[in-house]
Motif scaffolding. Structure first.
Motif, mmCIF file in Angstrom:
data_model
loop_
_atom_site.group_PDB
_atom_site.id
_atom_site.type_symbol
_atom_site.label_atom_id
_atom_site.label_comp_id
_atom_site.label_asym_id
_atom_site.label_seq_id
_atom_site.Cartn_x
_atom_site.Cartn_y
_atom_site.Cartn_z
ATOM 1 N N PRO A 54 0.838 -1.213 0.000
ATOM 2 C CA PRO A 54 0.000 0.000 0.000
ATOM 3 C C PRO A 54 0.872 1.262 0.000
ATOM 4 O O PRO A 54 2.080 1.166 0.193
ATOM 5 C CB PRO A 54 -0.792 -0.121 1.305
ATOM 6 N N SER A 55 0.266 2.430 -0.205
ATOM 7 C CA SER A 55 1.064 3.657 -0.271
ATOM 8 C C SER A 55 1.893 3.818 0.994
ATOM 9 O O SER A 55 1.493 3.384 2.074
ATOM 10 C CB SER A 55 0.191 4.905 -0.409
ATOM 11 N N TYR A 56 3.008 4.512 0.825
ATOM 12 C CA TYR A 56 3.965 4.676 1.925
ATOM 13 C C TYR A 56 3.388 5.555 3.018
ATOM 14 O O TYR A 56 2.854 6.633 2.742
ATOM 15 C CB TYR A 56 5.246 5.307 1.369
ATOM 16 N N SER A 57 3.497 5.078 4.278
ATOM 17 C CA SER A 57 2.972 5.936 5.342
ATOM 18 C C SER A 57 4.033 6.199 6.400
ATOM 19 O O SER A 57 3.723 6.521 7.538
ATOM 20 C CB SER A 57 1.733 5.294 5.978
ATOM 21 N N GLY A 58 5.303 6.027 6.022
ATOM 22 C CA GLY A 58 6.375 6.369 6.950
ATOM 23 C C GLY A 58 7.103 5.157 7.502
ATOM 24 O O GLY A 58 6.690 4.008 7.317
ATOM 25 N N GLU A 83 9.608 1.286 13.068
ATOM 26 C CA GLU A 83 10.737 0.539 13.637
ATOM 27 C C GLU A 83 10.368 -0.878 14.061
ATOM 28 O O GLU A 83 11.231 -1.698 14.356
ATOM 29 C CB GLU A 83 11.352 1.302 14.828
ATOM 30 N N ASN A 84 9.066 -1.195 14.080
ATOM 31 C CA ASN A 84 8.654 -2.548 14.460
ATOM 32 C C ASN A 84 8.572 -3.497 13.263
ATOM 33 O O ASN A 84 8.239 -4.675 13.419
ATOM 34 C CB ASN A 84 7.304 -2.512 15.177
ATOM 35 N N VAL A 85 8.838 -2.980 12.065
ATOM 36 C CA VAL A 85 8.833 -3.858 10.886
ATOM 37 C C VAL A 85 10.241 -4.430 10.700
ATOM 38 O O VAL A 85 11.217 -3.684 10.706
ATOM 39 C CB VAL A 85 8.418 -3.065 9.622
ATOM 40 N N ASP A 86 10.326 -5.739 10.549
ATOM 41 C CA ASP A 86 11.636 -6.378 10.337
ATOM 42 C C ASP A 86 11.920 -6.446 8.832
ATOM 43 O O ASP A 86 11.253 -7.159 8.095
ATOM 44 C CB ASP A 86 11.621 -7.793 10.923
ATOM 45 N N PRO A 87 12.945 -5.706 8.369
ATOM 46 C CA PRO A 87 13.232 -5.665 6.930
ATOM 47 C C PRO A 87 14.049 -6.870 6.450
ATOM 48 O O PRO A 87 14.314 -7.000 5.258
ATOM 49 C CB PRO A 87 14.080 -4.402 6.800
ATOM 50 N N ARG A 140 10.696 -1.671 2.561
ATOM 51 C CA ARG A 140 10.438 -0.228 2.507
ATOM 52 C C ARG A 140 10.075 0.317 3.895
ATOM 53 O O ARG A 140 10.673 1.276 4.379
ATOM 54 C CB ARG A 140 9.281 0.046 1.531
ATOM 55 N N ASP A 141 9.101 -0.333 4.549
ATOM 56 C CA ASP A 141 8.590 0.222 5.809
ATOM 57 C C ASP A 141 9.581 0.077 6.959
ATOM 58 O O ASP A 141 9.521 0.817 7.935
ATOM 59 C CB ASP A 141 7.258 -0.448 6.174
ATOM 60 N N TRP A 169 14.720 5.229 4.121
ATOM 61 C CA TRP A 169 13.938 5.126 2.875
ATOM 62 C C TRP A 169 13.856 6.500 2.207
ATOM 63 O O TRP A 169 13.657 7.508 2.884
ATOM 64 C CB TRP A 169 12.538 4.581 3.197
ATOM 65 N N TRP A 170 13.993 6.524 0.896
ATOM 66 C CA TRP A 170 14.140 7.816 0.210
ATOM 67 C C TRP A 170 12.954 8.759 0.402
ATOM 68 O O TRP A 170 13.122 9.984 0.416
ATOM 69 C CB TRP A 170 14.441 7.605 -1.277
#
Length: 694
Positions: free
Chosen positions: A412-416, A419-423, A608-609, A614-615
């Protein structure tokens, strides 16, 4: 305990030494088999080598303990169940595995990403960094629950059926002749190459460092003896040389897992899309590929050759380079870049070259704008722009073509930043993203200025271009390759045309030795990595799990193919993830089936999240800089860094020359004026007003 650890260290060190000597001897004697090429591309280097070696020490220690404690087959539990916490700590410390648990001190303030990816997440500083284990989205499925790949023991049943030989599956389902491929009517070969470019930025599974020790007989013995997990030929295989021959296969290097001791594979590069292909994923590599003489922030370039005046990648500095063997009279070694796989194929080397030039171009332009910047600032600011370009092209131009209507469902569109998302790249993704193998064409074409075949250099069988940088240096540079990629169609994935003969039988066949089979390698790799079967992943993705031939025919939309799968596997539960996933019909307008869309979409959303740099994240670039970045495309990068004069606006789509081409002057370029430093007084005023606003 201590004597076992010391014995393990000795055994592993000896195996590593043998492996290195054996490869060196092969190069001196100028004999290289396909496995040597594969090893060169996936050999652990730098800190990866120490990390992998520590894991080997740990694994060997446990094996020795098992023998010494006489734990026979009747013993159901594992050695580790007998160790207390203190003993486990001793093993972890003495093998060097404790680096996994040590905390990393991050700076309080940082404006640039680290090379390793460490400290991107301030709460868990190792998330997404290089030389860590892949993430597990589902628990590992090993034959013994710890490390033995499924299918390693003959006659063992899974869900009531034996696993078929991967080579048999490859022959019956994956193989397609080079001649009858269906072209993708909408997407160009750039689409396929960009997939590999991004893939190399985010994951690299090196081979076990000990696997090439001649003592192991990985090439002659067909039994599973870790790290050898050879691919057996079915009796009716057209390419079987002798009755007991098999295709060599070395297990992926493992990484220390001091908590549960289950085998986990290592990702040698940082998970983030951070242009590690250009800059490397560890500090020593990053340093070694920079221009060390002038300290102006430039990347090192080739000192022996140019491409009609434009820069080429530097060569590896070792005297005996495996790439020389692809054409001894030319004597051209492999290229050197941020990623070891740079010379794997010519299209990949071309993209590496373009982005190396882009970095150096940005450095010179930024130096004109800001003469007071030092080399480090020029390097970091240029790197930051290159990363943004790659992130933007991937999410704006590439993924929507891959996932089509399902793009917004998974990403979905980027919402910022969260820190709880594991990349961290997941183990299953490292296999799933190999779907691109089914869009590879059997020939490499090179075109001249008027997009006509470049004489005798034009159509080269793919297998003669692996690890062959001499073809770039001696046969016209990268422009003819890029023109070919832009005009050629990608191969379309069709259920009866999965993998071209070039990849299914001739992988890395530069010399007359038998080539490898990429489909078989992918399936064997999935088993090596302990990945659960097809239905487990369908369940993970919320998709139906077909149980019988009728239900499976419905999923595949193809009863003949479903029947073939069922004859081989007995149940969809056992199907190897890679072959099951690439065989699914494509989602509308997309280029993958529903299972791959879920795995790939989920991974790219996490990338991304979970990226603090992220750019599009507010504060990473100024609004003016963002506005400038959004105008550019891959066409811009190609125009700015090659001698190519005409280009389509969208190089991912199929374009025919000259109707869909425009002059490079008509392509938007990157306006760097927003990167010009403001005079001191203005900046101070802005900082004050920012403080007031906060």
């Amino acid at each position: 305990l201590l004597s076992s650890i010391s014995e393990a260290r000795q055994l592993v060190d000896t195996a590593y030494l043998h492996a290195r000597k054996s490869l060196k001897r092969n190069l001196e004697e100028k004999v290289a088999n396909p496995m040597n090429f594969l090893k060169h591309l996936k050999d652990p280097v730098g800190r990866t080598r120490s990390a992998v070696r520590a894991a080997d020490y740990l694994e060997t220690t446990l094996k020795l303990l098992k023998i010494k404690l006489h734990l026979s087959g009747k013993w159901r539990s594992n050695v580790t169940d007998l160790l207390d916490r203190k003993q486990k700590e001793v093993i972890s410390k003495e093998t060097g595995c404790d680096y996994q648990i040590r905390s990393i001190k991050c700076p309080n303030h940082d404006i640039y990403r680290t090379i390793t990816g460490e400290c991107n997440n301030r709460k868990h500083s190792h998330l997404g960094s290089s030389n860590r284990a892949f993430a597990r989205w589902l628990p590992a499925a090993y034959e013994d629950g710890v490390s033995v790949p499924r299918g390693a023991s003959e006659g063992k049943l899974y869900n009531g059926f034996p696993l078929p030989l991967v080579r048999k599956v490859s022959n019956e389902i994956a193989h397609t002749a080079n001649e009858n491929i269906t072209q993708d009517q909408e997407l160009s070969l750039v689409f396929m190459h960009w997939g590999q470019w991004v893939n190399h930025d985010i994951d690299l599974t090196p081979s076990s460092g000990a696997g090439f020790s001649p003592e192991l007989h990985c090439e002659t013995d067909c039994a599973f003896k870790s790290p050898c997990f050879p691919i057996k030929f079915p009796p009716d295989d057209p390419r079987m040389l002798r009755s007991n021959s098999c295709m060599p296969f070395i297990q992926s290097a493992s990484v220390c897992n001091p908590r549960t001791f289950t085998r986990e594979q290592i990702n040698a590069v940082s998970s983030f899309i951070d242009a590690s292909t250009v800059y490397g994923s560890e500090d020593s590599v990053a340093k070694s590929i920079r221009n060390q003489t002038d300290h102006l922030g430039l990347m090192a370039v080739n000192q022996n050759f140019t491409d009609a005046g434009l820069e080429l990648l530097p060569f590896e500095n070792n005297t005996k380079s495996i790439c020389v063997l692809t054409n001894e009279s030319m004597n051209i070694p492999c290229f050197k870049a941020g990623d070891k796989r740079v010379t794997e194929n010519l299209g990949l080397s071309a993209l590496h070259t373009v982005f190396l030039r882009e970095h150096n171009r940005l450095v010179s332009e930024l130096r004109k704008l800001n003469p007071h910047w030092d080399g480090e600032k020029l390097y970091q600011e240029s790197r930051k722009i290159v990363v943004a370009i790659i992130q933007m092209i991937t999410y704006r131009d590439y993924l929507p073509l891959l996932l089509a209507e399902e793009t917004s469902k998974w990403i979905p569109s980027y919402s910022g930043y969260n820190e709880n998302v594991d990349p961290t790249i997941s183990n299953v993704f490292s296999l799933a993203f190999r779907f691109g193998h089914v869009s590879v064409r059997p020939f490499v074409s090179r075109l001249d200025d008027s997009f006509q075949p470049l004489g005798s250099f034009s159509n080269v069988p793919l297998h003669l271009t692996f690890c062959a940088p001499w073809r770039i240096i001696m046969e016209g540079g990268i422009d003819p390759l890029i023109r070919g990629m832009v005009v050629d169609h990608a191969k379309l994935m069709k259920q009866n045309q999965l993998l071209v003969e070039e990849l299914q039988n001739h992988l890395f066949e530069q010399t007359e030795v038998m080539g490898l089979d990429l489909a078989a390698l992918n399936m064997q790799r999935g088993r090596d990595h302990g990945l659960p079967g097809y239905n487990a992943w369908r369940r993970f993705c919320g998709l139906s799990q077909p149980q019988n031939i009728d239900e499976f025919s419905e999923v595949l939309g193809n009863s003949k193919l479903a029947k073939k799968f069922m004859e081989l596997y007995g149940t969809p539960d056992n199907i190897d993830l890679w072959i099951g996933a690439v065989a699914e019909p494509l989602i509308p307008q997309g280029r993958v089936g529903p299972l791959l869309a879920c795995i790939i979409g989920t991974q790219f959303r996490n990338l991304r999240d979970g990226d603090r740099f992220w750019w599009e994240k507010p504060g990473v670039f100024t609004p003016q800089q963002l506005h400038a970045l959004r105008k550019i495309s891959l066409s811009t990068v190609i125009c700015d860094n090659t001698h190519i004069k005409n280009i389509p606006r969208d190089v991912f789509k199929v374009n025919s020359y000259p109707e869909n081409f425009v002059d490079c002057h008509e392509i938007d370029t990157l306006d760097l004026s927003p990167w010009k430093d403001k005079p001191e007084s203005v900046t101070k005023g802005m900082q004050l007003s920012n403080v007031c606003q906060r």
